[in-house]
Motif scaffolding. Structure first.
Motif, PDB file in Angstrom:
ATOM      1  N   GLU A  99     -32.229   8.992  -2.942  1.00  0.00           N
ATOM      2  CA  GLU A  99     -32.686   9.865  -3.891  1.00  0.00           C
ATOM      3  C   GLU A  99     -34.156  10.721  -3.605  1.00  0.00           C
ATOM      4  N   ARG A 143     -34.826  15.101 -11.787  1.00  0.00           N
ATOM      5  CA  ARG A 143     -33.518  14.515 -11.917  1.00  0.00           C
ATOM      6  C   ARG A 143     -33.472  13.513 -10.912  1.00  0.00           C
ATOM      7  N   ASP A 186     -30.201   3.351  -2.654  1.00  0.00           N
ATOM      8  CA  ASP A 186     -29.886   4.481  -3.457  1.00  0.00           C
ATOM      9  C   ASP A 186     -31.357   5.147  -3.969  1.00  0.00           C
ATOM     10  N   ASP A 194     -33.499   4.771 -12.298  1.00  0.00           N
ATOM     11  CA  ASP A 194     -32.236   3.676 -12.595  1.00  0.00           C
ATOM     12  C   ASP A 194     -31.809   3.032 -11.457  1.00  0.00           C
ATOM     13  N   SER A 225     -35.499  10.572 -11.879  1.00  0.00           N
ATOM     14  CA  SER A 225     -34.793   9.748 -12.858  1.00  0.00           C
ATOM     15  C   SER A 225     -33.863   8.967 -12.140  1.00  0.00           C
ATOM     16  N   ARG A 226     -33.003   9.109 -11.353  1.00  0.00           N
ATOM     17  CA  ARG A 226     -31.910   8.522 -10.732  1.00  0.00           C
ATOM     18  C   ARG A 226     -32.444   7.574  -9.831  1.00  0.00           C
TER      19      ARG A 226
END
Length: 309
Positions: free
Chosen positions: A253, A282, A249, A289, A285-286
């Motif tokens: 991103e 963003r 993931d 995470d 940031s994703r």
């Protein structure tokens, strides 16, 4: 490698880069306010604090450079400030003491001690120069005294994601302030990119080319695309890709937002530059995470199988 060690290495890279880039942004901002007596200081300071995720509520009175320096430069309890980032980087180095080199530990420990000392009383430009020098020493020690294994990749991964995010914030400050901002040439100088930019464009300067250089140049390490590519390379080394697309993931991103910058015409990106930079922030940031969930599970359940843990 233990997940707590990997997490500490990741955040060493991020915090040192955050201190470095915040010093560069503030240096440009404070210099602009000092040199331009007609600058709207309250508007410029509020805009900068908003970009740095510390917005000031309307009606709180005049916001000046002293308030900005207090919040973003000297607050040791705020991990987004310069001092707070340097303190946090030292604490993460302490947790990974058995992994990092002695020279790197001593550098981070000395930096943490000095940031609480007389350097905080120095003039802003001298303080920011000192921060950049300490960050350069850390980067040099990382490059010269770290094996290119998981230790290196986690530190470089953190540094690359933070660099892409902070370069996007730097570009956003100029875009929001427009003609009242420091100017693209000043931003290039703050990133150490001015000479490289002149070599690429044969001395022909323009705002569009300067913005494109900071966004898209694959060879300049502080450009957004170069930082994103570096982060993707680290993720590929940590977990090689399979035969059927990208399952990570974080890589998805970072790769998606990089492609949106690289394959769109520059004119379209520049037309709505704040929105493009927000997408970069963003995505970073994703991705952070996703990396945390994949490599640093904070609440991993303990599973017993027979008599084995």
């Amino acid at each position: 490698m233990l997940s707590r060690i990997a997490e500490s290495l990741f955040w060493i890279g991020r915090y040192v880069e955050r201190a470095d880039d915040t010093a560069r942004i503030l240096d440009v901002h404070v210099q602009m306010l000092s040199e331009d007596p007609w600058a709207a200081e309250d508007l410029a300071c509020r805009s900068l604090l908003t970009v740095m995720d510390h917005p000031v509520e309307p009606g709180t009175g005049l916001v000046d450079r002293a308030h900005v320096l207090r919040v973003l430069a000297h607050d040791q309890l705020n991990p987004s400030s310069i001092a707070g980032s340097l303190v946090a980087s030292r604490e993460n180095a302490r947790r990974a003491r058995e992994i990092i080199s002695t020279e790197l530990w001593e550098c981070l420990n000395t930096t943490r001690n000095q940031v609480s000392g007389s350097i905080r009383l120095a003039r802003p430009h001298d303080y920011f120069s000192w921060v950049r020098e300490r960050a350069a020493i850390v980067a040099g020690l990382m490059d010269s005294a770290t094996s290119r294994d998981a230790t290196w990749h986690f530190m470089l991964l953190g540094r690359s994601i933070e660099r892409a995010d902070m370069t996007a914030r730097l570009v956003t400050t100029q875009t929001r302030l427009g003609h009242a901002g420091p100017g693209w040439t000043t931003l290039l100088r703050s990133c150490g990119a001015y000479e490289s930019y002149l070599r690429v464009y044969r001395g022909i300067a323009s705002d569009e080319r300067a913005a494109g250089f900071l966004l898209l140049d694959r060879l300049f390490p502080r450009s957004i695309v170069c930082a994103l590519e570096s982060a993707e390379a680290c993720l590929r080394e940590l977990e090689p890709e399979g035969r059927h697309g990208v399952s990570d993931d974080a890589r998805r991103e970072l790769g998606s937002v990089r492609a949106s910058l690289e394959f769109a015409p520059l004119e379209e990106v520049l037309e709505d530059l704040p929105a493009a930079m927000e997408r970069v922030q963003r995505a970073c940031s994703r991705a952070s995470d996703a990396i945390k969930q994949r490599y640093f599970p904070s609440a991993a359940a303990t599973t017993w199988v027979g008599e084995a843990l």
